[in-house]
Design a protein around this motif. Structure first.
Motif, PDB file in Angstrom:
ATOM      1  N   THR A  26      -6.192  -1.353  -5.281  1.00 36.89           N
ATOM      2  CA  THR A  26      -6.954  -1.065  -4.291  1.00 36.89           C
ATOM      3  C   THR A  26      -6.255  -0.182  -3.151  1.00 36.89           C
ATOM      4  O   THR A  26      -4.944  -0.459  -3.058  1.00 36.89           O
ATOM      5  CB  THR A  26      -7.253  -2.530  -3.386  1.00 36.89           C
ATOM      6  OG1 THR A  26      -8.119  -3.519  -4.455  1.00 36.89           O
ATOM      7  CG2 THR A  26      -7.933  -2.440  -2.021  1.00 36.89           C
ATOM      8  N   ALA A  65      -7.039  -8.037  -1.243  1.00 34.95           N
ATOM      9  CA  ALA A  65      -5.709  -7.239  -1.906  1.00 34.95           C
ATOM     10  C   ALA A  65      -5.301  -6.642  -1.019  1.00 34.95           C
ATOM     11  O   ALA A  65      -3.757  -6.576  -0.989  1.00 34.95           O
ATOM     12  CB  ALA A  65      -6.282  -6.595  -3.179  1.00 34.95           C
ATOM     13  N   VAL A  66      -5.817  -5.821   0.096  1.00 38.13           N
ATOM     14  CA  VAL A  66      -4.932  -5.074   1.079  1.00 38.13           C
ATOM     15  C   VAL A  66      -4.401  -5.914   2.123  1.00 38.13           C
ATOM     16  O   VAL A  66      -3.507  -5.558   2.517  1.00 38.13           O
ATOM     17  CB  VAL A  66      -5.981  -3.968   1.439  1.00 38.13           C
ATOM     18  CG1 VAL A  66      -5.417  -3.023   2.491  1.00 38.13           C
ATOM     19  CG2 VAL A  66      -6.388  -3.074   0.218  1.00 38.13           C
ATOM     20  N   ARG A  67      -5.093  -7.050   2.487  1.00 41.03           N
ATOM     21  CA  ARG A  67      -4.608  -7.745   3.503  1.00 41.03           C
ATOM     22  C   ARG A  67      -3.392  -8.506   2.982  1.00 41.03           C
ATOM     23  O   ARG A  67      -2.643  -9.054   3.875  1.00 41.03           O
ATOM     24  CB  ARG A  67      -5.753  -8.802   3.983  1.00 41.03           C
ATOM     25  CG  ARG A  67      -6.744  -8.204   4.669  1.00 41.03           C
ATOM     26  CD  ARG A  67      -7.562  -9.364   5.457  1.00 41.03           C
ATOM     27  NE  ARG A  67      -7.999 -10.209   4.356  1.00 41.03           N
ATOM     28  CZ  ARG A  67      -9.023 -10.166   4.002  1.00 41.03           C
ATOM     29  NH1 ARG A  67     -10.038  -9.225   4.187  1.00 41.03           N
ATOM     30  NH2 ARG A  67      -9.908 -11.217   3.501  1.00 41.03           N
ATOM     31  N   SER A  68      -3.097  -8.705   1.676  1.00 41.29           N
ATOM     32  CA  SER A  68      -2.119  -9.350   1.219  1.00 41.29           C
ATOM     33  C   SER A  68      -0.751  -8.841   1.355  1.00 41.29           C
ATOM     34  O   SER A  68      -0.652  -7.725   2.221  1.00 41.29           O
ATOM     35  CB  SER A  68      -2.021  -9.442  -0.225  1.00 41.29           C
ATOM     36  OG  SER A  68      -1.821  -8.216  -0.772  1.00 41.29           O
ATOM     37  N   ALA A  75       0.978  -6.991   0.152  1.00 42.82           N
ATOM     38  CA  ALA A  75       1.330  -5.568  -0.193  1.00 42.82           C
ATOM     39  C   ALA A  75       1.578  -4.550   0.856  1.00 42.82           C
ATOM     40  O   ALA A  75       2.355  -3.576   0.723  1.00 42.82           O
ATOM     41  CB  ALA A  75       0.223  -5.015  -1.138  1.00 42.82           C
ATOM     42  N   ASN A 125     -11.718   0.565  -4.337  1.00 39.99           N
ATOM     43  CA  ASN A 125     -11.516  -0.504  -5.482  1.00 39.99           C
ATOM     44  C   ASN A 125     -11.687  -0.045  -6.895  1.00 39.99           C
ATOM     45  O   ASN A 125     -12.669   0.460  -7.291  1.00 39.99           O
ATOM     46  CB  ASN A 125     -12.546  -1.653  -5.150  1.00 39.99           C
ATOM     47  CG  ASN A 125     -12.287  -2.413  -4.075  1.00 39.99           C
ATOM     48  OD1 ASN A 125     -11.051  -2.839  -3.603  1.00 39.99           O
ATOM     49  ND2 ASN A 125     -13.344  -2.637  -3.140  1.00 39.99           N
ATOM     50  N   HIS A 169      -1.703   0.715  -0.309  1.00 40.39           N
ATOM     51  CA  HIS A 169      -2.086   0.159  -1.417  1.00 40.39           C
ATOM     52  C   HIS A 169      -1.738  -1.272  -1.676  1.00 40.39           C
ATOM     53  O   HIS A 169      -0.990  -1.830  -1.071  1.00 40.39           O
ATOM     54  CB  HIS A 169      -1.702   0.995  -2.688  1.00 40.39           C
ATOM     55  CG  HIS A 169       0.025   0.790  -2.935  1.00 40.39           C
ATOM     56  ND1 HIS A 169       0.616  -0.270  -3.372  1.00 40.39           N
ATOM     57  CD2 HIS A 169       0.985   1.679  -2.466  1.00 40.39           C
ATOM     58  CE1 HIS A 169       1.915  -0.033  -3.406  1.00 40.39           C
ATOM     59  NE2 HIS A 169       1.986   1.157  -2.674  1.00 40.39           N
ATOM     60  N   SER A 170      -2.460  -2.041  -2.749  1.00 41.92           N
ATOM     61  CA  SER A 170      -2.377  -3.415  -2.884  1.00 41.92           C
ATOM     62  C   SER A 170      -1.122  -3.488  -4.106  1.00 41.92           C
ATOM     63  O   SER A 170      -0.747  -2.604  -4.514  1.00 41.92           O
ATOM     64  CB  SER A 170      -3.676  -3.941  -3.387  1.00 41.92           C
ATOM     65  OG  SER A 170      -4.214  -3.136  -4.637  1.00 41.92           O
ATOM     66  N   ASP A 171      -0.522  -4.747  -4.167  1.00 45.27           N
ATOM     67  CA  ASP A 171       0.308  -4.793  -5.089  1.00 45.27           C
ATOM     68  C   ASP A 171       0.115  -4.264  -6.613  1.00 45.27           C
ATOM     69  O   ASP A 171       1.094  -3.936  -7.212  1.00 45.27           O
ATOM     70  CB  ASP A 171       0.685  -6.472  -5.313  1.00 45.27           C
ATOM     71  CG  ASP A 171       1.412  -6.806  -4.115  1.00 45.27           C
ATOM     72  OD1 ASP A 171       2.341  -6.158  -3.699  1.00 45.27           O
ATOM     73  OD2 ASP A 171       1.427  -8.223  -3.818  1.00 45.27           O
ATOM     74  N   THR A 196     -10.343  -5.518   2.222  1.00 52.79           N
ATOM     75  CA  THR A 196     -10.274  -6.391   0.955  1.00 52.79           C
ATOM     76  C   THR A 196      -9.072  -7.297   1.071  1.00 52.79           C
ATOM     77  O   THR A 196      -8.007  -7.056   1.545  1.00 52.79           O
ATOM     78  CB  THR A 196     -10.274  -5.670  -0.339  1.00 52.79           C
ATOM     79  OG1 THR A 196      -9.066  -5.082  -0.302  1.00 52.79           O
ATOM     80  CG2 THR A 196     -11.376  -4.831  -0.610  1.00 52.79           C
TER      81      THR A 196
END
Length: 514
Positions: free
Chosen positions: A96, A4-7, A9, A155, A90-92, A2
């Protein structure tokens, strides 16, 4: 994976190296291979298909811990460690979570374990058409994705800063991973023919008599599995169960504080070992604040101040049960210098009831069991001293959850179970509008604290918030706590290596015989 995870974070995501950590902290030369153990369970196991049984009880959890693996497990410090997942990030916003899976693992029937197999387990439980009671416990999960064979993405609807410690860390109805091939081919028969990736395989099962599990020769961590066989026998009567341990018919038995005499006898017997774990959570009860007399805070406070937990412990458990004044317990990382506990003060309780100015008469739900009746009778006597008259309403244990969810009670018993993180239960039990917010109580300040505590990565700040939550609940007396959760098991002294009994789970899969 996702967005969010590629960000960014991932720059601060934590990764756990799977191969560097042993699932057993004891030196390898301390254990020896071979042998078998027989365990006396408190109940017969109804099955393992979540769609059939809904929730695994403590008896089923002993078997499922040997038959199934989970993504993570909790070490002796309560920290998540790799099992079927090697690492996670994890995402920020902590909504996620991405898990990297262990390669080369197979189910007992030869089906490959991968992200698609795991996702199939989740989707089957979550599907509204299946009407699984198990779905309630994963209601915070929006979906699970399998972007590639060894990548799994959770998610969530809401943030969870400690997700790898929660539903994926022990072999409950949601965390145990089943072979999709097995449940599809076996249909209704799958409930009694479970297939996992765990260290033991089901050999035979005679309802009401015994279940025999044998070591999985193809297990991915087979060098750390020592027993050849585990036999599980339902022995519902506590005295018969203890006698089977004393005679050597059983090597291990479940027990709890209600059987304090047996526990104390075993503590004095050099041939036996008493295994104890002081967990988080507590035995509790909720007041329905929307019905008289509990719509008045003075009545609620009076009943809490009239409690004498030490006398209760002595009467019910020979003093074994440890009084609780908050929902966290000794096993929790939440430690409060001030939890806001109301003092035990009988005279103040009498004064509050007198100030209320009306008769305080109500019913309390209790289980129609000897321990349920005994608890009700002790509370009845304690509250009568303060001028309150409680009528005991005995109901079947299975009746209490639906009655509680429909708010068809004035006072109901409940339990906050032993979890590695308080968020899941505190949020569901006390957030306005939650189906499990049994007290029917709404407070914007409490909601704000609950929201902040679940989304703050700083554990010190979370600790402050959870202590503030305790102070508010205690001040308003919407629930009360009686005893902290303590878990017991007894065994022959030759049985070694039992891990901490998190959530009361007796996991025999890695024990050995001296």
């Amino acid at each position: 994976m996702t967005a969010a995870v590629r960000s960014g974070a991932l720059a601060r995501a934590f990764l756990v190296a799977g191969f560097a950590l042993s699932l057993c902290a004891v030196p390898a030369n301390a254990q020896k291979k071979g042998g078998s153990v027989t365990m006396g369970l408190e109940l017969d196991i109804p099955g393992f298909d979540p769609l059939k049984v809904g929730v695994y009880d403590t008896a089923a959890l002993t078997a499922s811990s040997a038959l199934f693996d989970t993504l993570t497990y909790l070490d002796a410090s309560g920290k998540p460690q790799p099992k079927l997942a090697l690492s996670w990030s994890h995402s920020d916003d902590f909504k996620t979570w991405t898990f990297k899976l262990r390669p080369g693992v197979k189910f007992h029937d030869g089906t490959p374990f991968n992200a698609e197999a795991y996702k199939a387990n989740f989707d089957r439980q979550k599907d509204p058409a299946n009407k699984c009671r198990c779905a309630f416990y994963i209601s915070n999960v929006k979906n699970v994705q399998a972007p590639d064979e060894l990548t799994l993405v959770y998610n969530l609807n809401d943030p969870s800063v400690n997700f790898p410690s929660l539903i994926v860390s022990y072999a409950n109805q949601n965390g145990a991973v089943h072979s999709p091939t097995a449940w599809k081919t076996k249909g209704d028969d799958y409930n009694r023919n479970p297939v996992g990736t765990g260290p033991f395989v089901l050999k035979s099962w005679t309802a009401g008599d015994r279940m025999v599990l044998e070591r999985n020769p193809d297990y991915w961590d087979k060098d750390r599995i020592y027993l050849d066989r585990i036999t599980l026998k339902p022995l519902p009567d506590a005295q018969s169960r203890f006698a089977s341990l004393q005679s050597g018919e059983a090597d291990f038995i479940w027990d709890d504080e209600a059987d304090a005499d047996n526990i104390q006898k075993a503590q004095k017997d050099p041939k036996l070992t008493v295994h104890t774990y002081a967990g988080s959570g507590a035995a509790v009860a909720a007041f329905n604040t929307k019905v008289p007399p509990f719509d008045d805070v003075r009545v609620r406070q009076a009943l809490v101040m009239a409690l004498d937990r030490k006398k209760m412990s002595q009467a019910l458990t020979n003093g074994l049960a440890r009084p609780a004044t908050n929902p966290y317990g000794d096993g929790s990382w939440v430690k409060c210098k001030d939890d806001g506990a109301l003092p035990e003060d009988l005279e103040k309780a009498k004064a509050l009831i007198k100030e209320y100015g009306k008769p305080v008469e109500f019913k309390m739900l209790v289980t129609a069991t000897p321990r349920g009746r005994a608890t009700g009778q002790v509370l009845q006597q304690l509250w009568k001293r303060a001028g309150a008259n409680m009528e005991i309403e005995q109901v079947d244990q299975a009746t209490i959850p639906p009655r509680a969810f429909m708010r068809q009670f004035q006072v109901t018993p409940w339990r906050i179970v032993d979890f590695a993180d308080p968020d899941t239960q505190m949020y569901s039990n006390f957030r306005s509008g939650s189906p499990v917010a049994l007290a029917n109580y709404s407070n914007p300040e409490l909601d704000q604290l609950l929201e902040r505590a679940r989304a703050t990565p700083d554990q010190e700040k979370r600790n402050e918030d959870y202590c503030a939550i305790s102070r508010l609940i205690n001040k308003e007396a919407i629930w009360y706590w009686t005893f902290q959760n303590t878990y017991y098991a007894m065994s022959s002294a030759k049985v070694k290596g039992l891990p901490k009994m998190y959530s009361g789970v007796i996991d025999l899969s890695r024990v050995w015989l001296e």
